[in-house]
Design a protein around this motif. Structure first.
Motif, PDB file in Angstrom:
ATOM      1  N   TYR A  73       8.572  -4.480   0.060  1.00 34.58           N
ATOM      2  CA  TYR A  73       7.731  -5.478   0.707  1.00 34.58           C
ATOM      3  C   TYR A  73       6.628  -4.753   1.436  1.00 34.58           C
ATOM      4  CZ  TYR A  73       6.254  -9.711   3.165  1.00 34.58           C
ATOM      5  OH  TYR A  73       5.515 -10.777   3.619  1.00 34.58           O
ATOM      6  N   GLY A  74       5.413  -4.940   0.963  1.00 36.29           N
ATOM      7  CA  GLY A  74       4.290  -4.259   1.582  1.00 36.29           C
ATOM      8  C   GLY A  74       2.999  -4.618   0.882  1.00 36.29           C
ATOM      9  N   LEU A  75       1.963  -3.822   1.130  1.00 31.30           N
ATOM     10  CA  LEU A  75       0.661  -4.086   0.542  1.00 31.30           C
ATOM     11  C   LEU A  75       0.721  -4.044  -0.978  1.00 31.30           C
ATOM     12  CD1 LEU A  75      -1.567  -1.971   2.949  1.00 31.30           C
ATOM     13  CD2 LEU A  75      -1.338  -4.466   2.904  1.00 31.30           C
ATOM     14  N   ALA A  76      -0.080  -4.905  -1.603  1.00 33.78           N
ATOM     15  CA  ALA A  76      -0.057  -4.995  -3.061  1.00 33.78           C
ATOM     16  C   ALA A  76      -0.402  -3.669  -3.723  1.00 33.78           C
ATOM     17  CB  ALA A  76      -1.026  -6.086  -3.518  1.00 33.78           C
ATOM     18  N   GLU A  77      -1.411  -2.976  -3.177  1.00 30.97           N
ATOM     19  CA  GLU A  77      -1.810  -1.719  -3.805  1.00 30.97           C
ATOM     20  C   GLU A  77      -0.693  -0.682  -3.734  1.00 30.97           C
ATOM     21  OE1 GLU A  77      -4.330  -1.937   0.106  1.00 30.97           O
ATOM     22  OE2 GLU A  77      -3.532  -3.332  -1.388  1.00 30.97           O
ATOM     23  N   GLY A  78       0.114  -0.746  -2.674  1.00 28.26           N
ATOM     24  CA  GLY A  78       1.242   0.163  -2.556  1.00 28.26           C
ATOM     25  C   GLY A  78       2.310  -0.099  -3.612  1.00 28.26           C
ATOM     26  N   PHE A  79       2.480  -1.370  -3.950  1.00 29.42           N
ATOM     27  CA  PHE A  79       3.457  -1.724  -4.977  1.00 29.42           C
ATOM     28  C   PHE A  79       3.005  -1.244  -6.349  1.00 29.42           C
ATOM     29  CE2 PHE A  79       4.936  -4.765  -8.220  1.00 29.42           C
ATOM     30  CZ  PHE A  79       6.309  -4.634  -8.057  1.00 29.42           C
ATOM     31  N   PHE A  80       1.751  -1.519  -6.675  1.00 31.22           N
ATOM     32  CA  PHE A  80       1.282  -1.198  -8.022  1.00 31.22           C
ATOM     33  C   PHE A  80       1.009   0.293  -8.226  1.00 31.22           C
ATOM     34  CE2 PHE A  80       0.392  -5.775  -7.818  1.00 31.22           C
ATOM     35  CZ  PHE A  80       1.001  -6.171  -8.994  1.00 31.22           C
ATOM     36  N   SER A  81       0.945   1.049  -7.133  1.00 31.55           N
ATOM     37  CA  SER A  81       0.784   2.503  -7.258  1.00 31.55           C
ATOM     38  C   SER A  81       2.061   3.251  -6.887  1.00 31.55           C
ATOM     39  CB  SER A  81      -0.372   2.981  -6.371  1.00 31.55           C
ATOM     40  OG  SER A  81      -0.081   2.732  -4.996  1.00 31.55           O
ATOM     41  N   SER A  82       3.172   2.506  -6.733  1.00 36.10           N
ATOM     42  CA  SER A  82       4.427   3.107  -6.287  1.00 36.10           C
ATOM     43  C   SER A  82       4.936   4.164  -7.265  1.00 36.10           C
ATOM     44  CB  SER A  82       5.490   2.016  -6.114  1.00 36.10           C
ATOM     45  OG  SER A  82       6.742   2.593  -5.795  1.00 36.10           O
ATOM     46  N   LYS A  83       5.533   5.208  -6.704  1.00 37.04           N
ATOM     47  CA  LYS A  83       6.160   6.263  -7.514  1.00 37.04           C
ATOM     48  C   LYS A  83       7.644   5.967  -7.745  1.00 37.04           C
ATOM     49  CE  LYS A  83       2.304   8.559  -7.430  1.00 37.04           C
ATOM     50  NZ  LYS A  83       1.418   8.540  -8.616  1.00 37.04           N
ATOM     51  N   ASN A  84       8.130   4.893  -7.119  1.00 35.46           N
ATOM     52  CA  ASN A  84       9.529   4.509  -7.300  1.00 35.46           C
ATOM     53  C   ASN A  84       9.787   4.168  -8.762  1.00 35.46           C
ATOM     54  OD1 ASN A  84      11.590   2.140  -7.501  1.00 35.46           O
ATOM     55  ND2 ASN A  84      12.092   3.124  -5.561  1.00 35.46           N
ATOM     56  N   GLU A  85      10.797   4.804  -9.356  1.00 34.51           N
ATOM     57  CA  GLU A  85      11.026   4.647 -10.791  1.00 34.51           C
ATOM     58  C   GLU A  85      11.371   3.207 -11.163  1.00 34.51           C
ATOM     59  OE1 GLU A  85      10.559   6.623 -13.396  1.00 34.51           O
ATOM     60  OE2 GLU A  85       9.655   8.056 -11.994  1.00 34.51           O
ATOM     61  N   ARG A  86      12.146   2.528 -10.317  1.00 27.79           N
ATOM     62  CA  ARG A  86      12.511   1.138 -10.614  1.00 27.79           C
ATOM     63  C   ARG A  86      11.264   0.260 -10.641  1.00 27.79           C
ATOM     64  NH1 ARG A  86      13.351  -2.687 -13.111  1.00 27.79           N
ATOM     65  NH2 ARG A  86      14.407  -4.576 -12.399  1.00 27.79           N
ATOM     66  N   ILE A  87      10.399   0.420  -9.648  1.00 23.19           N
ATOM     67  CA  ILE A  87       9.182  -0.381  -9.592  1.00 23.19           C
ATOM     68  C   ILE A  87       8.255  -0.024 -10.751  1.00 23.19           C
ATOM     69  CG2 ILE A  87       7.094  -0.846  -8.248  1.00 23.19           C
ATOM     70  CD1 ILE A  87       8.788  -0.532  -5.723  1.00 23.19           C
ATOM     71  N   LYS A  88       8.115   1.249 -11.053  1.00  9.96           N
ATOM     72  CA  LYS A  88       7.264   1.673 -12.167  1.00  9.96           C
ATOM     73  C   LYS A  88       7.748   1.072 -13.483  1.00  9.96           C
ATOM     74  CE  LYS A  88       6.208   6.062 -12.436  1.00  9.96           C
ATOM     75  NZ  LYS A  88       6.375   7.536 -12.364  1.00  9.96           N
ATOM     76  N   ASN A  89       9.040   1.079 -13.713  1.00  8.17           N
ATOM     77  CA  ASN A  89       9.594   0.521 -14.945  1.00  8.17           C
ATOM     78  C   ASN A  89       9.379  -0.986 -15.010  1.00  8.17           C
ATOM     79  OD1 ASN A  89      10.471   3.012 -15.878  1.00  8.17           O
ATOM     80  ND2 ASN A  89      12.522   2.802 -14.986  1.00  8.17           N
ATOM     81  N   PHE A  90       9.564  -1.647 -13.860  1.00  2.74           N
ATOM     82  CA  PHE A  90       9.388  -3.102 -13.813  1.00  2.74           C
ATOM     83  C   PHE A  90       7.943  -3.484 -14.100  1.00  2.74           C
ATOM     84  CE2 PHE A  90       8.400  -6.986 -11.406  1.00  2.74           C
ATOM     85  CZ  PHE A  90       9.294  -7.860 -11.992  1.00  2.74           C
ATOM     86  N   THR A  91       6.997  -2.836 -13.440  1.00  2.00           N
ATOM     87  CA  THR A  91       5.580  -3.192 -13.623  1.00  2.00           C
ATOM     88  C   THR A  91       5.140  -2.856 -15.052  1.00  2.00           C
ATOM     89  OG1 THR A  91       4.917  -1.049 -12.682  1.00  2.00           O
ATOM     90  CG2 THR A  91       4.976  -2.950 -11.193  1.00  2.00           C
ATOM     91  N   LYS A  92       5.610  -1.749 -15.597  1.00  2.00           N
ATOM     92  CA  LYS A  92       5.233  -1.380 -16.970  1.00  2.00           C
ATOM     93  C   LYS A  92       5.708  -2.436 -17.964  1.00  2.00           C
ATOM     94  CE  LYS A  92       5.687   2.301 -20.410  1.00  2.00           C
ATOM     95  NZ  LYS A  92       6.255   3.642 -20.708  1.00  2.00           N
ATOM     96  N   LYS A  93       6.949  -2.889 -17.777  1.00  2.00           N
ATOM     97  CA  LYS A  93       7.514  -3.886 -18.674  1.00  2.00           C
ATOM     98  C   LYS A  93       6.795  -5.218 -18.553  1.00  2.00           C
ATOM     99  CE  LYS A  93      11.823  -6.424 -19.550  1.00  2.00           C
ATOM    100  NZ  LYS A  93      13.237  -6.606 -19.113  1.00  2.00           N
ATOM    101  N   MET A  94       6.479  -5.635 -17.336  1.00  2.00           N
ATOM    102  CA  MET A  94       5.923  -6.965 -17.101  1.00  2.00           C
ATOM    103  C   MET A  94       4.418  -7.033 -17.365  1.00  2.00           C
ATOM    104  SD  MET A  94       8.542  -8.761 -16.333  1.00  2.00           S
ATOM    105  CE  MET A  94       7.828 -10.263 -15.680  1.00  2.00           C
ATOM    106  N   MET A  95       3.748  -5.884 -17.364  1.00  2.00           N
ATOM    107  CA  MET A  95       2.288  -5.889 -17.527  1.00  2.00           C
ATOM    108  C   MET A  95       1.864  -5.364 -18.891  1.00  2.00           C
ATOM    109  SD  MET A  95       1.213  -4.603 -13.696  1.00  2.00           S
ATOM    110  CE  MET A  95      -0.519  -5.043 -13.785  1.00  2.00           C
ATOM    111  N   SER A  96       2.815  -5.034 -19.758  1.00  2.00           N
ATOM    112  CA  SER A  96       2.460  -4.497 -21.074  1.00  2.00           C
ATOM    113  C   SER A  96       2.039  -5.608 -22.034  1.00  2.00           C
ATOM    114  CB  SER A  96       3.656  -3.759 -21.657  1.00  2.00           C
ATOM    115  OG  SER A  96       4.773  -4.610 -21.783  1.00  2.00           O
TER     116      SER A  96
END
Length: 244
Positions: A221-244
């Protein structure tokens, strides 16, 4: 500010929200994302007390609810007036025109005169691009048009927050764009919005904050830019899957 602290929600002994805590700021757009079954819609309905928490505290300005205490229906109804809810399937009154749907709440709940409610409703229908459809009934409107009427109806109640539960999930891509443009315009005007969506490309465009919910708990939970630039592997995998 809307504040939830240690909120738990269970259905049939299954816990859906687990010690959920977050603050939602006014004049910002918060987008709630997460995998299916993570509790996103439950959270939105709990904010509006359409779901009742089993425990926890909910605060909005000077109003406070501490659960599992049961509160009088009148008190809950008064609290709900702070929110405008936009559902997946529009939920318009089929026997009322677009204009009739928008003025119904202000007249019945806010006790506005029909003249005042109608004048404001016409402005709101124009705002969502439907001034020419004021006299049309829901069965004469496309799904995108119906959803835009639903947004105008929510705005007519002058809520502190507008809550959207997957507002475009029932629409095809062309009609989805019509609705997303209205929500985006409201975000630019700094309306207070909380949006549940699976559309991460859209979330990236409009969100001030992202809340990533998983298994009923806050993963981010935080700024949008922090989410989309996150290095967290779970978040990276989620965004890659949902935005492909």
């Amino acid at each position: 500010m809307l504040s939830l602290k240690d909120i738990n929600v269970s259905f049939d002994q299954q816990q859906v929200l687990k010690d959920f805590s977050a603050d939602f700021n006014e004049n910002q757009t918060t987008v709630i994302v997460g995998p299916s079954g993570s509790g996103k819609s439950t959270l939105l309905r709990t904010i509006n007390l359409l779901n009742y928490p089993t425990s926890g505290t909910l605060n909005l300005n000077q109003t406070s609810f501490v659960f599992p205490k049961q509160y009088p229906a009148k008190e809950v109804s008064h609290y709900r007036q702070n929110f405008g809810m936009v559902f997946q399937n529009f939920e318009l009154f089929p026997h009322l025109s677009a204009l009739g749907n928008v003025i119904e709440g202000p007249i019945q709940v806010l006790k506005q005169s029909k003249t005042a409610a109608t004048e404001k409703a016409k402005v709101l229908l124009e705002q969502v691009g439907l001034a020419q459809k004021a006299d049309s009934f829901p069965n004469e409107l496309s799904g995108g048009q119906q959803q835009r009427v639903a947004i105008a109806r929510a705005l007519a109640m002058e809520p502190e927050f507008i809550l959207y539960d997957e507002p475009t999930s029932a629409l095809d891509p062309e009609l989805e764009g019509e609705v997303l443009k209205v929500i985006k315009d409201l975000a630019k005007k700094r309306n207070s919005q909380i949006v549940v969506t699976h559309n991460l490309n859209f979330a990236k465009e409009i969100a001030d904050h992202i809340l990533f919910l998983e298994d009923g708990q806050v993963n981010y939970y935080g700024l949008a830019e922090g989410f989309f630039s996150s290095k967290n592997e779970r978040i990276k995998n989620f965004t890659k899957k949902m935005m492909s």
